[in-house]
Design a protein around this motif. Structure first.
Motif, PDB file in Angstrom:
ATOM      1  N   ARG A 235       0.850  -1.188   0.000  1.00 15.05           N
ATOM      2  CA  ARG A 235       0.000   0.000   0.000  1.00 15.05           C
ATOM      3  C   ARG A 235       0.888   1.239   0.000  1.00 15.05           C
ATOM      4  O   ARG A 235       1.857   1.310   0.767  1.00 15.05           O
ATOM      5  CB  ARG A 235      -0.900   0.021   1.244  1.00 15.05           C
ATOM      6  CG  ARG A 235      -1.870  -1.146   1.347  1.00 15.05           C
ATOM      7  CD  ARG A 235      -2.658  -1.060   2.658  1.00 15.05           C
ATOM      8  NE  ARG A 235      -3.460  -2.252   2.878  1.00 15.05           N
ATOM      9  CZ  ARG A 235      -4.713  -2.400   2.458  1.00 15.05           C
ATOM     10  NH1 ARG A 235      -5.300  -1.401   1.806  1.00 15.05           N
ATOM     11  NH2 ARG A 235      -5.366  -3.516   2.695  1.00 15.05           N
ATOM     12  N   PHE A 236       0.556   2.190  -0.857  1.00 18.12           N
ATOM     13  CA  PHE A 236       1.314   3.432  -0.955  1.00 18.12           C
ATOM     14  C   PHE A 236       0.477   4.600  -0.451  1.00 18.12           C
ATOM     15  O   PHE A 236      -0.760   4.540  -0.430  1.00 18.12           O
ATOM     16  CB  PHE A 236       1.705   3.710  -2.410  1.00 18.12           C
ATOM     17  CG  PHE A 236       2.562   2.656  -3.042  1.00 18.12           C
ATOM     18  CD1 PHE A 236       3.942   2.684  -2.900  1.00 18.12           C
ATOM     19  CD2 PHE A 236       1.990   1.643  -3.797  1.00 18.12           C
ATOM     20  CE1 PHE A 236       4.736   1.715  -3.491  1.00 18.12           C
ATOM     21  CE2 PHE A 236       2.772   0.673  -4.395  1.00 18.12           C
ATOM     22  CZ  PHE A 236       4.156   0.705  -4.245  1.00 18.12           C
ATOM     23  N   GLU A 237       1.154   5.673  -0.094  1.00 18.23           N
ATOM     24  CA  GLU A 237       0.450   6.904   0.233  1.00 18.23           C
ATOM     25  C   GLU A 237      -0.283   7.395  -1.010  1.00 18.23           C
ATOM     26  O   GLU A 237       0.215   7.264  -2.129  1.00 18.23           O
ATOM     27  CB  GLU A 237       1.442   7.972   0.713  1.00 18.23           C
ATOM     28  CG  GLU A 237       2.084   7.651   2.049  1.00 18.23           C
ATOM     29  CD  GLU A 237       3.024   8.745   2.527  1.00 18.23           C
ATOM     30  OE1 GLU A 237       3.053   9.822   1.880  1.00 18.23           O
ATOM     31  OE2 GLU A 237       3.731   8.536   3.531  1.00 18.23           O
ATOM     32  N   GLY A 238      -1.485   7.925  -0.818  1.00 16.46           N
ATOM     33  CA  GLY A 238      -2.267   8.408  -1.939  1.00 16.46           C
ATOM     34  C   GLY A 238      -3.207   7.375  -2.515  1.00 16.46           C
ATOM     35  O   GLY A 238      -3.952   7.681  -3.449  1.00 16.46           O
ATOM     36  N   GLY A 239      -3.162   6.127  -2.000  1.00 14.20           N
ATOM     37  CA  GLY A 239      -4.132   5.124  -2.419  1.00 14.20           C
ATOM     38  C   GLY A 239      -3.658   4.100  -3.427  1.00 14.20           C
ATOM     39  O   GLY A 239      -4.355   3.116  -3.689  1.00 14.20           O
ATOM     40  N   LEU A 240      -2.492   4.280  -4.035  1.00 18.88           N
ATOM     41  CA  LEU A 240      -1.968   3.292  -4.981  1.00 18.88           C
ATOM     42  C   LEU A 240      -1.664   1.974  -4.275  1.00 18.88           C
ATOM     43  O   LEU A 240      -1.277   1.960  -3.098  1.00 18.88           O
ATOM     44  CB  LEU A 240      -0.692   3.810  -5.633  1.00 18.88           C
ATOM     45  CG  LEU A 240      -0.817   4.732  -6.843  1.00 18.88           C
ATOM     46  CD1 LEU A 240       0.508   5.436  -7.092  1.00 18.88           C
ATOM     47  CD2 LEU A 240      -1.231   3.948  -8.072  1.00 18.88           C
ATOM     48  N   THR A 241      -1.807   0.856  -5.017  1.00 17.87           N
ATOM     49  CA  THR A 241      -1.457  -0.452  -4.486  1.00 17.87           C
ATOM     50  C   THR A 241      -0.680  -1.249  -5.536  1.00 17.87           C
ATOM     51  O   THR A 241      -0.730  -0.959  -6.729  1.00 17.87           O
ATOM     52  CB  THR A 241      -2.709  -1.258  -4.082  1.00 17.87           C
ATOM     53  OG1 THR A 241      -3.634  -1.276  -5.177  1.00 17.87           O
ATOM     54  CG2 THR A 241      -3.364  -0.667  -2.854  1.00 17.87           C
ATOM     55  N   LEU A 242       0.040  -2.260  -5.061  1.00 18.27           N
ATOM     56  CA  LEU A 242       0.857  -3.127  -5.925  1.00 18.27           C
ATOM     57  C   LEU A 242       0.821  -4.536  -5.371  1.00 18.27           C
ATOM     58  O   LEU A 242       1.064  -4.739  -4.174  1.00 18.27           O
ATOM     59  CB  LEU A 242       2.302  -2.611  -5.963  1.00 18.27           C
ATOM     60  CG  LEU A 242       3.389  -3.535  -6.529  1.00 18.27           C
ATOM     61  CD1 LEU A 242       3.202  -3.745  -8.030  1.00 18.27           C
ATOM     62  CD2 LEU A 242       4.786  -2.965  -6.236  1.00 18.27           C
ATOM     63  N   ASP A 243       0.492  -5.512  -6.215  1.00 17.83           N
ATOM     64  CA  ASP A 243       0.640  -6.902  -5.779  1.00 17.83           C
ATOM     65  C   ASP A 243       1.733  -7.575  -6.598  1.00 17.83           C
ATOM     66  O   ASP A 243       1.991  -7.198  -7.746  1.00 17.83           O
ATOM     67  CB  ASP A 243      -0.682  -7.669  -5.846  1.00 17.83           C
ATOM     68  CG  ASP A 243      -1.186  -7.914  -7.258  1.00 17.83           C
ATOM     69  OD1 ASP A 243      -0.781  -8.920  -7.855  1.00 17.83           O
ATOM     70  OD2 ASP A 243      -1.999  -7.106  -7.755  1.00 17.83           O
ATOM     71  N   ILE A 244       2.401  -8.556  -5.989  1.00 22.77           N
ATOM     72  CA  ILE A 244       3.636  -9.127  -6.529  1.00 22.77           C
ATOM     73  C   ILE A 244       3.590 -10.638  -6.455  1.00 22.77           C
ATOM     74  O   ILE A 244       3.184 -11.210  -5.431  1.00 22.77           O
ATOM     75  CB  ILE A 244       4.854  -8.624  -5.712  1.00 22.77           C
ATOM     76  CG1 ILE A 244       4.980  -7.098  -5.790  1.00 22.77           C
ATOM     77  CG2 ILE A 244       6.147  -9.298  -6.172  1.00 22.77           C
ATOM     78  CD1 ILE A 244       5.823  -6.505  -4.664  1.00 22.77           C
TER      79      ILE A 244
END
Length: 374
Positions: free
Chosen positions: A235-244
Motif C-alpha cells: 500500500r502506498f500513500e495516496g491510495g496506490l497499491t501493488l501486488d507481486i
C-alpha cells in the motif's frame, strides 16, 4: 563525444555481460578489469581486449584515468566496494539489486551524495521499449488516475545452480540476501515503481516459499536458503497499491505479464506462457465499447530514434550510464528507485517473519547491514 573510460570489478557471468554491452558502445572503453580468480580474469581480459588487470579492487579504483567504476559482484559486496569507489572519487555503476539490504543501499546513496558522484544501478527493464511506450501513454493521460499495479515474474524451474543455471552464490543469504525477489523481481518491481512516479510506501505484507523438489546433492552443495517464490501486497500513500508474485520455480505453465491500471485505461507488459510470449497491450473504453489494442513498437522505436534527440541514451542501462557521464542527459534516479525496490522486498521478508502486515518504518528500523567485510 568524449570516450568514457571504465573499470569493471568482477569478471564472472555479470561482468562478461557488461563487457559485451560496452563493446557495442562507441563512447565507452573498458581499460581495467578486476577479479580475485586470476585464471578467469586473464581469459576475460584477453577475450575483450582489456589492457589492465587487477586482483585487488583497491588498486583499480585508485586509477586516475577512470571516469567510472562498474561493480559486477554478488549482492552483499555491492555496498563496501561501491562506497570505497565513491570515496576514491569515482562515479559508480552497480549491478542490481542495489545491495543486500535497505540499510546498505541507503549508505551507498548517502556516500554518493557526500562525495558528489553519480550512482547508477542496473535496472534494465526501465529501458525496454514497452516501458518507454507505457510512460508516454501515462504522461499523455491515456491511463488517467493510476491506482493499481501487478508485478508478475515466472520461471517454471529456473533456480540458479540447482536447476543448471549460474552459480551457487545466488542461493545463499550470506552472498545474495534473497532469492527470486532479489534476483528477478527487482526488474519488474522497479519498472512499475518508476512508471507510478515513485509513490511512498505505507505498508507491506507478503510470504515466501521453497516447496518445489530439487536435486538434493545440489541443494546441499549450494546451501540453498533463499526463496524460490515470493508474493506480496504493497500500500502506498495516496491510495496506490501493488501486488507481486515472483517465481524461480512453480508448477504453472506461465503468468500473464505485469500490468498497470488507471481509471481510463490500463497497460499489460509482455508475459511468458506455454503458448509463447504475450505482447504489450493497451486497454480502455471507446464509444461505450471495451477496447484492447497493441502497437507497432518496432516502428515507433525507429521513428523516435530518427526524430528525437538523445533517444539512444535510453537504449540500455549501459547506454544511459555512458550518456550521463558524457553530460548528454541527466541520470535517471535509478539508485533511488532501486532503494525503494529493495525496501519492498525486505518488507515481504519481514512480513513473512512476523506473520503480519508491516509498516515502512518497521522495515527501515529492522534493516541491518549485510555487507561482507573486506
Amino acid at each position: 563525444m568524449k570516450k568514457i573510460r571504465i573499470g569493471i570489478i568482477g569478471a564472472g557471468l555479470i561482468g562478461r555481460q557488461h563487457l559485451e554491452n560496452y563493446a557495442k558502445l562507441e563512447g565507452a572503453e573498458v581499460v581495467a578489469l578486476c577479479d580475485t580468480n586470476q585464471e578467469q580474469l586473464r581469459k576475460t581480459a584477453e577475450q575483450f581486449g582489456v589492457p589492465h588487470t587487477y586482483t585487488d579492487f583497491r588498486e583499480l579504483i585508485q586509477r586516475e584515468d577512470l571516469d567510472g567504476v562498474d561493480v559486477c559482484l554478488h549482492n552483499n559486496l555491492h555496498a563496501p566496494i561501491t562506497i570505497a569507489a565513491l570515496e576514491a572519487g569515482k562515479h559508480v555503476y552497480c549491478e542490481k539489486p542495489i545491495a543486500g539490504s535497505y540499510a546498505d543501499g541507503q549508505r551507498m546513496l548517502d556516500a554518493a551524495k557526500q562525495h558528489g558522484k553519480m550512482l547508477h544501478v542496473q535496472l534494465s527493464f526501465l529501458y525496454h521499449i514497452e516501458t518507454l511506450a507505457a510512460k508516454t501513454l501515462i504522461e499523455e493521460g491515456k491511463l488517467g488516475k493510476l491506482y493499481h499495479a501487478r508485478s508478475t515474474g515466472h520461471r517454471r524451474r529456473g533456480r540458479p545452480f540447482v536447476d543448471g543455471y549460474a552459480t551457487k552464490e545466488f542461493n545463499r543469504k550470506a552472498d545474495a540476501s534473497g532469492g527470486a525477489l532479489f534476483d528477478m523481481g527487482v526488474y519488474r518491481i522497479s519498472q512499475l515503481l518508476y512508471l507510478m512516479g515513485m509513490p511512498k510506501v505505507k505498508t507491506i505484507s507478503g510470504k515466501t516459499y521453497q516447496e518445489v523438489a530439487m536435486d538434493e546433492k545440489r541443494r546441499e552443495i549450494s546451501g540453498f536458503d533463499v526463496e524460490e517464490l515470493g508474493v506480496g501486497f504493497v500500500r502506498f500513500e495516496g491510495g496506490l497499491t501493488l501486488d507481486i508474485i515472483e517465481a524461480w520455480a512453480i508448477h504453472l505453465n506461465g503468468f500473464e505479464g505485469s500490468s498497470l491500471v488507471g481509471n481510463t485505461g490500463g497497460v499489460r507488459f509482455p508475459g511468458h506462457t506455454s503458448q509463447g510470449e504475450t505482447p504489450f497491450s493497451y486497454h480502455t473504453q471507446l464509444s461505450d465499447m471495451d477496447m484492447d489494442a497493441t502497437f507497432d513498437l518496432g516502428y515507433a522505436n525507429y521513428r523516435w530514434h530518427a526524430l528525437r534527440e538523445n533517444t539512444d541514451a535510453y537504449d540500455s542501462s549501459q547506454h544511459h550510464w555512458i550518456a550521463a557521464l558524457q553530460g548528454r542527459v541527466e541520470l535517471l534516479p535509478t539508485a533511488e528507485i532501486a532503494l525503494q525496490t529493495i525496501l519492498v522486498s525486505e518488507g515481504i521478508y519481514l512480513s513473512d517473519q512476523l506473520d503480519r502486515e508491516v509498516t515502512v518504518d518497521e522495515v527501515i528500523a529492522s534493516s541491518k547491514s549485510l555487507a561482507i567485510k573486506l
